[in-house]
Design a protein around this motif. Structure first.
Motif, PDB file in Angstrom:
ATOM      1  N   SER A  30      71.689 -13.082 -14.551  1.00 30.29           N
ATOM      2  CA  SER A  30      70.392 -13.409 -15.130  1.00 30.29           C
ATOM      3  C   SER A  30      69.358 -13.697 -14.045  1.00 30.29           C
ATOM      4  N   GLN A  31      69.744 -14.472 -13.045  1.00 34.49           N
ATOM      5  CA  GLN A  31      68.833 -14.800 -11.946  1.00 34.49           C
ATOM      6  C   GLN A  31      68.490 -13.562 -11.124  1.00 34.49           C
ATOM      7  N   HIS A  32      69.493 -12.731 -10.871  1.00 36.59           N
ATOM      8  CA  HIS A  32      69.284 -11.506 -10.104  1.00 36.59           C
ATOM      9  C   HIS A  32      68.333 -10.565 -10.849  1.00 36.59           C
ATOM     10  N   ALA A  33      68.545 -10.443 -12.149  1.00 35.98           N
ATOM     11  CA  ALA A  33      67.678  -9.582 -12.964  1.00 35.98           C
ATOM     12  C   ALA A  33      66.244 -10.100 -12.963  1.00 35.98           C
ATOM     13  N   LYS A  34      66.090 -11.399 -13.067  1.00 36.51           N
ATOM     14  CA  LYS A  34      64.750 -11.982 -13.076  1.00 36.51           C
ATOM     15  C   LYS A  34      64.023 -11.679 -11.763  1.00 36.51           C
ATOM     16  N   ARG A  35      64.724 -11.812 -10.641  1.00 38.72           N
ATOM     17  CA  ARG A  35      64.111 -11.514  -9.335  1.00 38.72           C
ATOM     18  C   ARG A  35      63.696 -10.050  -9.231  1.00 38.72           C
ATOM     19  N   ARG A  36      64.447  -9.160  -9.870  1.00 35.11           N
ATOM     20  CA  ARG A  36      64.159  -7.726  -9.787  1.00 35.11           C
ATOM     21  C   ARG A  36      63.211  -7.244 -10.888  1.00 35.11           C
ATOM     22  N   GLY A  37      62.883  -8.123 -11.820  1.00 35.01           N
ATOM     23  CA  GLY A  37      62.007  -7.727 -12.915  1.00 35.01           C
ATOM     24  C   GLY A  37      62.702  -6.877 -13.959  1.00 35.01           C
ATOM     25  N   THR A  38      64.012  -7.055 -14.071  1.00 35.15           N
ATOM     26  CA  THR A  38      64.823  -6.314 -15.037  1.00 35.15           C
ATOM     27  C   THR A  38      65.264  -7.265 -16.145  1.00 35.15           C
ATOM     28  N   PRO A  71      81.699 -20.853 -25.519  1.00 31.79           N
ATOM     29  CA  PRO A  71      81.363 -21.338 -24.170  1.00 31.79           C
ATOM     30  C   PRO A  71      79.857 -21.274 -23.882  1.00 31.79           C
ATOM     31  N   LEU A  72      79.174 -20.262 -24.417  1.00 32.03           N
ATOM     32  CA  LEU A  72      77.731 -20.179 -24.220  1.00 32.03           C
ATOM     33  C   LEU A  72      77.023 -21.364 -24.879  1.00 32.03           C
ATOM     34  N   ALA A  73      77.444 -21.694 -26.088  1.00 34.50           N
ATOM     35  CA  ALA A  73      76.835 -22.817 -26.806  1.00 34.50           C
ATOM     36  C   ALA A  73      77.195 -24.154 -26.154  1.00 34.50           C
ATOM     37  N   ALA A  74      78.443 -24.317 -25.762  1.00 32.90           N
ATOM     38  CA  ALA A  74      78.901 -25.583 -25.187  1.00 32.90           C
ATOM     39  C   ALA A  74      78.207 -25.906 -23.866  1.00 32.90           C
ATOM     40  N   THR A  75      77.851 -24.881 -23.122  1.00 33.54           N
ATOM     41  CA  THR A  75      77.198 -25.088 -21.830  1.00 33.54           C
ATOM     42  C   THR A  75      75.680 -25.033 -21.924  1.00 33.54           C
ATOM     43  N   ASP A 128      70.983 -20.557 -24.781  1.00 36.26           N
ATOM     44  CA  ASP A 128      69.529 -20.668 -24.835  1.00 36.26           C
ATOM     45  C   ASP A 128      68.863 -20.087 -23.590  1.00 36.26           C
ATOM     46  N   VAL A 129      69.654 -19.816 -22.562  1.00 41.77           N
ATOM     47  CA  VAL A 129      69.121 -19.302 -21.298  1.00 41.77           C
ATOM     48  C   VAL A 129      69.051 -17.778 -21.309  1.00 41.77           C
ATOM     49  N   PHE A 130      70.053 -17.147 -21.895  1.00 43.21           N
ATOM     50  CA  PHE A 130      70.129 -15.682 -21.929  1.00 43.21           C
ATOM     51  C   PHE A 130      69.530 -15.148 -23.218  1.00 43.21           C
ATOM     52  N   SER A 131      69.172 -13.875 -23.173  1.00 42.50           N
ATOM     53  CA  SER A 131      68.808 -13.166 -24.387  1.00 42.50           C
ATOM     54  C   SER A 131      70.116 -12.681 -24.996  1.00 42.50           C
ATOM     55  N   VAL A 132      70.563 -13.327 -26.087  1.00 41.11           N
ATOM     56  CA  VAL A 132      71.848 -13.013 -26.709  1.00 41.11           C
ATOM     57  C   VAL A 132      71.590 -12.313 -28.038  1.00 41.11           C
ATOM     58  N   SER A 180      61.161  -8.183 -18.174  1.00 40.74           N
ATOM     59  CA  SER A 180      61.664  -9.375 -17.487  1.00 40.74           C
ATOM     60  C   SER A 180      62.630 -10.121 -18.377  1.00 40.74           C
ATOM     61  N   ALA A 181      63.664 -10.648 -17.761  1.00 39.55           N
ATOM     62  CA  ALA A 181      64.644 -11.449 -18.485  1.00 39.55           C
ATOM     63  C   ALA A 181      64.087 -12.846 -18.663  1.00 39.55           C
ATOM     64  N   ARG A 182      64.575 -13.518 -19.694  1.00 34.36           N
ATOM     65  CA  ARG A 182      64.098 -14.893 -19.823  1.00 34.36           C
ATOM     66  C   ARG A 182      64.935 -15.832 -19.023  1.00 34.36           C
TER      67      ARG A 182
END
Length: 135
Positions: A84-92, A106-110, A114-118, A133-135
């Motif tokens: 996610s961070q790499h994509a954001k830096r690249r504008g993907t 695991p996504l909900a528990a952590t 809410d961070v990724f586009s799921v 751009s990724a969120r």
């Protein structure tokens, strides 16, 4: 240890294997990477290499299809954060497809859900209009 396919890493148990399918172009500027099996500390490096490589090669969006994942450990979650961070830096845009409890829990528990586009399906993720751009 047996390896049935070059994209499959087998560990001590027969059920402890993950595969990363070669990415395909689902639409203009969108690559789809499909992961199956268990994503743990032994298989996460393969997923990382493929997803980060696809992000580098794809200007529009990378969709990680995790509908066939039966276990998502902390190493797999770390790959998602890095991607996610790499994509954001690249504008993907980086989009995750997750429907199985083995991934959504695991996504909900952590709080990462809410961070990724799921999305609930590959079709939804591919057709999403979230810009480049990724969120």
């Amino acid at each position: 240890m047996t390896v049935q396919d070059p994209n499959v890493v087998a560990t001590s148990g027969a059920a402890s294997a993950a595969a990363v399918a070669p990415a395909g172009k689902a639409a203009d500027g969108v690559a789809v990477v499909t992961a199956t099996g268990e994503i743990d500390m032994l298989t996460a490096p393969d997923l990382r290499a493929d997803v980060l490589g696809r992000i580098d090669e794809t200007p529009g969006a990378v969709v990680l299809d995790m509908t066939g994942v039966s276990f998502l450990g902390s190493a797999g979650l770390a790959v998602l954060v890095e991607a996610s961070q790499h994509a954001k830096r690249r504008g993907t845009a980086f989009r995750v497809v997750a429907v199985a409890r083995a991934v959504t829990r695991p996504l909900a528990a952590t709080g990462l859900g809410d961070v990724f586009s799921v999305y609930g399906s590959v079709a939804e993720a591919v057709s999403a209009d979230d810009g480049a751009s990724a969120r």
